[in-house]
Motif scaffolding. Structure first.
Motif, PDB file in Angstrom:
ATOM      1  N   LEU A 142       0.805  -1.218   0.000  1.00 53.25           N
ATOM      2  CA  LEU A 142       0.000   0.000   0.000  1.00 53.25           C
ATOM      3  C   LEU A 142       0.838   1.267   0.000  1.00 53.25           C
ATOM      4  N   THR A 143       0.336   2.270  -0.696  1.00 52.02           N
ATOM      5  CA  THR A 143       0.894   3.614  -0.668  1.00 52.02           C
ATOM      6  C   THR A 143      -0.258   4.586  -0.492  1.00 52.02           C
ATOM      7  N   VAL A 144      -0.183   5.449   0.522  1.00 47.92           N
ATOM      8  CA  VAL A 144      -1.248   6.413   0.776  1.00 47.92           C
ATOM      9  C   VAL A 144      -0.711   7.821   0.558  1.00 47.92           C
ATOM     10  N   PHE A 145      -1.450   8.596  -0.218  1.00 49.84           N
ATOM     11  CA  PHE A 145      -1.033   9.948  -0.551  1.00 49.84           C
ATOM     12  C   PHE A 145      -1.872  10.975   0.209  1.00 49.84           C
ATOM     13  N   PRO A 146      -1.239  11.998   0.762  1.00 50.38           N
ATOM     14  CA  PRO A 146      -1.973  13.035   1.494  1.00 50.38           C
ATOM     15  C   PRO A 146      -2.662  13.992   0.526  1.00 50.38           C
ATOM     16  N   PRO A 147      -3.486  14.883   1.032  1.00 51.43           N
ATOM     17  CA  PRO A 147      -4.136  15.872   0.166  1.00 51.43           C
ATOM     18  C   PRO A 147      -3.103  16.790  -0.478  1.00 51.43           C
ATOM     19  N   SER A 148      -3.458  17.301  -1.637  1.00 53.80           N
ATOM     20  CA  SER A 148      -2.582  18.264  -2.296  1.00 53.80           C
ATOM     21  C   SER A 148      -2.722  19.628  -1.620  1.00 53.80           C
ATOM     22  N   THR A 149      -1.716  20.452  -1.802  1.00 57.69           N
ATOM     23  CA  THR A 149      -1.748  21.795  -1.218  1.00 57.69           C
ATOM     24  C   THR A 149      -2.932  22.596  -1.736  1.00 57.69           C
ATOM     25  N   ALA A 150      -3.253  22.432  -3.006  1.00 56.96           N
ATOM     26  CA  ALA A 150      -4.375  23.160  -3.604  1.00 56.96           C
ATOM     27  C   ALA A 150      -5.696  22.729  -2.980  1.00 56.96           C
ATOM     28  N   GLU A 151      -5.848  21.416  -2.753  1.00 65.06           N
ATOM     29  CA  GLU A 151      -7.099  20.909  -2.181  1.00 65.06           C
ATOM     30  C   GLU A 151      -7.327  21.424  -0.764  1.00 65.06           C
ATOM     31  N   LEU A 152      -6.241  21.620  -0.022  1.00 61.21           N
ATOM     32  CA  LEU A 152      -6.362  22.051   1.364  1.00 61.21           C
ATOM     33  C   LEU A 152      -6.919  23.465   1.500  1.00 61.21           C
ATOM     34  N   GLN A 153      -7.036  24.162   0.382  1.00 66.48           N
ATOM     35  CA  GLN A 153      -7.607  25.503   0.414  1.00 66.48           C
ATOM     36  C   GLN A 153      -9.135  25.472   0.377  1.00 66.48           C
ATOM     37  N   SER A 154      -9.717  24.290   0.126  1.00 70.98           N
ATOM     38  CA  SER A 154     -11.175  24.168   0.052  1.00 70.98           C
ATOM     39  C   SER A 154     -11.719  23.474   1.295  1.00 70.98           C
ATOM     40  N   ASN A 155     -13.036  23.335   1.368  1.00 68.97           N
ATOM     41  CA  ASN A 155     -13.672  22.730   2.546  1.00 68.97           C
ATOM     42  C   ASN A 155     -13.465  21.229   2.635  1.00 68.97           C
ATOM     43  N   LEU A 162      -3.205   3.535  -2.940  1.00 69.47           N
ATOM     44  CA  LEU A 162      -2.902   2.632  -4.051  1.00 69.47           C
ATOM     45  C   LEU A 162      -2.486   1.291  -3.494  1.00 69.47           C
ATOM     46  N   SER A 163      -3.128   0.223  -3.983  1.00 70.32           N
ATOM     47  CA  SER A 163      -2.808  -1.135  -3.554  1.00 70.32           C
ATOM     48  C   SER A 163      -2.254  -1.918  -4.728  1.00 70.32           C
ATOM     49  N   SER A 164      -1.060  -2.472  -4.554  1.00 74.53           N
ATOM     50  CA  SER A 164      -0.446  -3.319  -5.575  1.00 74.53           C
ATOM     51  C   SER A 164      -0.505  -4.758  -5.072  1.00 74.53           C
ATOM     52  N   GLN A 165      -1.054  -5.668  -5.903  1.00 75.62           N
ATOM     53  CA  GLN A 165      -1.297  -7.034  -5.457  1.00 75.62           C
ATOM     54  C   GLN A 165      -1.163  -8.018  -6.605  1.00 75.62           C
ATOM     55  N   SER A 166      -1.166  -9.318  -6.265  1.00 74.43           N
ATOM     56  CA  SER A 166      -0.916 -10.351  -7.275  1.00 74.43           C
ATOM     57  C   SER A 166      -2.180 -10.875  -7.940  1.00 74.43           C
ATOM     58  N   VAL A 167      -3.371 -10.555  -7.400  1.00 78.77           N
ATOM     59  CA  VAL A 167      -4.642 -10.990  -7.991  1.00 78.77           C
ATOM     60  C   VAL A 167      -5.555  -9.776  -8.175  1.00 78.77           C
ATOM     61  N   THR A 218      -6.822   5.393   8.068  1.00 79.56           N
ATOM     62  CA  THR A 218      -6.200   4.113   7.742  1.00 79.56           C
ATOM     63  C   THR A 218      -6.830   3.528   6.484  1.00 79.56           C
ATOM     64  N   CYS A 219      -5.984   3.146   5.551  1.00 79.85           N
ATOM     65  CA  CYS A 219      -6.424   2.390   4.380  1.00 79.85           C
ATOM     66  C   CYS A 219      -6.138   0.915   4.668  1.00 79.85           C
ATOM     67  N   LYS A 220      -7.167   0.076   4.554  1.00 76.23           N
ATOM     68  CA  LYS A 220      -7.040  -1.350   4.864  1.00 76.23           C
ATOM     69  C   LYS A 220      -7.456  -2.166   3.651  1.00 76.23           C
ATOM     70  N   VAL A 221      -6.581  -3.058   3.215  1.00 73.97           N
ATOM     71  CA  VAL A 221      -6.862  -3.887   2.050  1.00 73.97           C
ATOM     72  C   VAL A 221      -6.732  -5.354   2.437  1.00 73.97           C
ATOM     73  N   SER A 222      -7.799  -6.110   2.204  1.00 76.24           N
ATOM     74  CA  SER A 222      -7.820  -7.536   2.541  1.00 76.24           C
ATOM     75  C   SER A 222      -7.841  -8.363   1.267  1.00 76.24           C
ATOM     76  N   LEU A 223      -6.967  -9.360   1.258  1.00 79.11           N
ATOM     77  CA  LEU A 223      -6.820 -10.247   0.102  1.00 79.11           C
ATOM     78  C   LEU A 223      -6.800 -11.673   0.640  1.00 79.11           C
ATOM     79  N   GLU A 229      -2.385  -2.707   6.096  1.00 79.75           N
ATOM     80  CA  GLU A 229      -2.918  -1.421   6.544  1.00 79.75           C
ATOM     81  C   GLU A 229      -1.848  -0.355   6.413  1.00 79.75           C
ATOM     82  N   LYS A 230      -2.293   0.846   6.091  1.00 78.13           N
ATOM     83  CA  LYS A 230      -1.377   1.982   5.997  1.00 78.13           C
ATOM     84  C   LYS A 230      -2.054   3.188   6.630  1.00 78.13           C
TER      85      LYS A 230
END
Length: 240
Positions: A142-155, A162-167, A218-223, A229-230
């Motif tokens: 898993l890779t979790v990305f924070p909000p962009s600086t531009a987005e933080l200017q709005s409400n 992003l989840s990378s997996q074999s199936v 937390t982003c949680k992905v079950s396979l 979890e990230k």
């Protein structure tokens, strides 16, 4: 032809007067080496064959086989054969697809298809999702990305996981402060990558004020039996 087939499977539209096909169950989960079965009822159609297609998310449908109550054995598509794949019929309108000794690569959505001679139209079922799990399956990365600086200017702002997996299939959930989130989630279907892995993208829309209060997300992905979890929160991003 393939583009037409893809469009038909994607649309799965209801046409007045056309038979209604039913596939059961909606989801089949088995472990590697086991046998997977799925059923298809052709509705009012009793004189046409049942065809099965395999589709990996983002891929082209593959013709697996067709069966008819008059056949002594199914007729197979390229790359598919017995005893790995077979089909039986319980009546002139009830057919079953059987996949023996399943492997991770068998994970896909399997669609049943027939020809409705009365309506002179092709008909597809809604599909059965086959999920093959294994103790040896690597956990999702898993890779979790924070909000962009531009987005933080709005409400409102967005977190992306992003989840990378074999199936191609996995369950994605979001939590805040350890409690499941039920709204503001958008998760894509898997994308088949050149390295033969699959990637799923999931976004969570939140109030910018909650992010600024340093809420833990937390982003949680079950396979199958594997879970990853990230965590992410504003203060961690500042330190980085």
């Amino acid at each position: 032809m393939l583009l037409t087939l893809c469009a038909l499977i994607t649309a799965l539209t209801c046409v007045s007067g056309v038979t209604v096909m039913t596939q059961k169950p909606a989801v089949v989960t088995v472990r590697t080496g086991e046998t997977a079965t799925m059923d298809c009822n052709l509705g009012t159609v009793t004189d046409s064959s049942a065809r099965w297609y395999k589709q990996i998310p983002g891929g082209v449908p593959q013709y697996v086989l067709r069966n008819h109550h008059s056949y002594s054995s199914p007729i197979y598509g390229s790359g598919f054969s017995s005893p790995k794949f077979t089909s039986t019929h319980q009546s002139k309108s009830d057919y079953r697809l059987i996949i023996n000794t399943v492997e991770e690569g068998d994970s896909a959505v399997y669609y049943c298809h027939t020809w409705d001679g009365s309506a002179k139209d092709v008909v597809f079922g809604q599909g059965t999702k086959l999920i093959v799990t294994s103790c040896s399956l690597p956990p999702p990365v898993l890779t979790v990305f924070p909000p962009s600086t531009a987005e933080l200017q709005s409400n409102k702002t967005t977190l992306v996981c992003l989840s990378s997996q074999s199936v191609p299939f996995a369950d994605v959930t979001w939590l805040t402060g350890g409690s499941p989130v039920s709204s503001g989630i958008s998760t894509s279907t898997a994308v088949h990558r050149p390295d033969q892995t699959f990637q799923i993208s999931s976004s969570l829309t939140i109030h910018t004020s909650d992010w600024n209060m340093d809420q833990l997300y937390t982003c949680k992905v079950s396979l199958g039996s594997q879970t990853s979890e990230k965590n992410i929160k504003m203060s961690d991003c500042i330190r980085e």
